[in-house]
Design a protein around this motif. Structure first.
Motif, mmCIF file in Angstrom:
data_model
loop_
_atom_site.group_PDB
_atom_site.id
_atom_site.type_symbol
_atom_site.label_atom_id
_atom_site.label_comp_id
_atom_site.label_asym_id
_atom_site.label_seq_id
_atom_site.Cartn_x
_atom_site.Cartn_y
_atom_site.Cartn_z
ATOM 1 N N CYS A 14 0.836 -1.198 0.000
ATOM 2 C CA CYS A 14 0.000 0.000 0.000
ATOM 3 C C CYS A 14 0.872 1.250 0.000
ATOM 4 C CB CYS A 14 -0.892 0.019 1.230
ATOM 5 S SG CYS A 14 -1.952 -1.418 1.330
ATOM 6 N N GLY A 18 -1.834 6.258 2.586
ATOM 7 C CA GLY A 18 -3.164 5.792 2.209
ATOM 8 C C GLY A 18 -3.576 4.572 3.002
ATOM 9 N N TYR A 19 -4.735 4.053 2.668
ATOM 10 C CA TYR A 19 -5.265 2.835 3.265
ATOM 11 C C TYR A 19 -5.563 1.853 2.148
ATOM 12 C CZ TYR A 19 -6.072 6.108 7.060
ATOM 13 O OH TYR A 19 -5.914 7.053 8.014
ATOM 14 N N CYS A 20 -5.486 0.584 2.451
ATOM 15 C CA CYS A 20 -5.763 -0.434 1.432
ATOM 16 C C CYS A 20 -6.677 -1.501 2.013
ATOM 17 C CB CYS A 20 -4.474 -1.080 0.945
ATOM 18 S SG CYS A 20 -3.457 -0.024 -0.084
ATOM 19 N N ASP A 21 -7.865 -1.571 1.495
ATOM 20 C CA ASP A 21 -8.817 -2.622 1.843
ATOM 21 C C ASP A 21 -9.109 -3.407 0.572
ATOM 22 O OD1 ASP A 21 -9.132 -1.788 4.515
ATOM 23 O OD2 ASP A 21 -10.565 -0.255 3.894
ATOM 24 N N GLY A 36 -6.571 -6.346 4.469
ATOM 25 C CA GLY A 36 -6.022 -5.011 4.255
ATOM 26 C C GLY A 36 -5.632 -4.328 5.534
ATOM 27 N N ARG A 38 -5.759 -0.311 7.893
ATOM 28 C CA ARG A 38 -6.244 1.044 8.151
ATOM 29 C C ARG A 38 -5.198 1.853 8.896
ATOM 30 N NH1 ARG A 38 -9.501 2.623 4.810
ATOM 31 N NH2 ARG A 38 -11.293 3.433 5.859
ATOM 32 N N GLU A 69 -10.819 -1.878 -2.506
ATOM 33 C CA GLU A 69 -12.103 -1.288 -2.122
ATOM 34 C C GLU A 69 -11.969 0.098 -1.496
ATOM 35 O OE1 GLU A 69 -14.872 -2.545 -2.978
ATOM 36 O OE2 GLU A 69 -14.388 -4.639 -3.392
ATOM 37 N N SER A 70 -10.764 0.523 -1.187
ATOM 38 C CA SER A 70 -10.549 1.842 -0.598
ATOM 39 C C SER A 70 -10.910 2.907 -1.621
ATOM 40 C CB SER A 70 -9.099 1.987 -0.154
ATOM 41 O OG SER A 70 -8.742 0.939 0.709
ATOM 42 N N THR A 71 -11.380 4.066 -1.142
ATOM 43 C CA THR A 71 -11.927 5.041 -2.079
ATOM 44 C C THR A 71 -11.278 6.414 -2.055
ATOM 45 O OG1 THR A 71 -13.619 5.644 -0.468
ATOM 46 C CG2 THR A 71 -14.192 3.929 -2.060
ATOM 47 N N ASP A 75 -5.438 6.334 -1.580
ATOM 48 C CA ASP A 75 -5.483 4.887 -1.356
ATOM 49 C C ASP A 75 -5.145 4.169 -2.654
ATOM 50 O OD1 ASP A 75 -6.384 5.635 1.096
ATOM 51 O OD2 ASP A 75 -8.443 5.003 0.788
#
Length: 96
Positions: A14, A18-21, A36, A38, A69-71, A75
């Motif tokens: 990632c 950012g964040y990665c889901d 993922g 947070r 799925e992160s928006t 991300d």
């Protein structure tokens, strides 16, 4: 392409800040698994790598796709020459 048991693995790095889901989608619609983070922005730990593996029975033609799925605009997956982003499935046994 064969009916049987499979072991599949996905991994990603990632981007810092950012964040990665991620979700694993089976046959185009069913969420099979999620993984993922947070916490990629904490102190000096600016990036993170995440992976998941699963073993499943599958018929010929079964598909898996991995969705980020992160928006947020920050991300995203970070790729370098070290091949952080991978996805593989291996046929491990015949299904009875």
């Amino acid at each position: 392409p064969f009916r049987g048991g499979y072991q599949c693995c996905a991994q990603f790095r990632c981007k810092q800040g950012g964040y990665c889901d991620f979700t694993v989608i089976r046959n185009g619609g069913t969420v099979y698994q999620a993984f993922g983070t947070r916490n990629t922005g904490i102190t000096s730990n600016g990036w993170s790598s995440h992976s998941a593996c699963w073993v499943t029975n599958a018929a010929a033609g079964t598909t898996f796709q991995i969705n980020l799925e992160s928006t947020a605009g920050t991300d995203c997956i970070e790729e370098t020459g070290w091949r952080y982003a991978t996805f593989s499935c291996a046929y491990v046994s015949a299904r009875t």
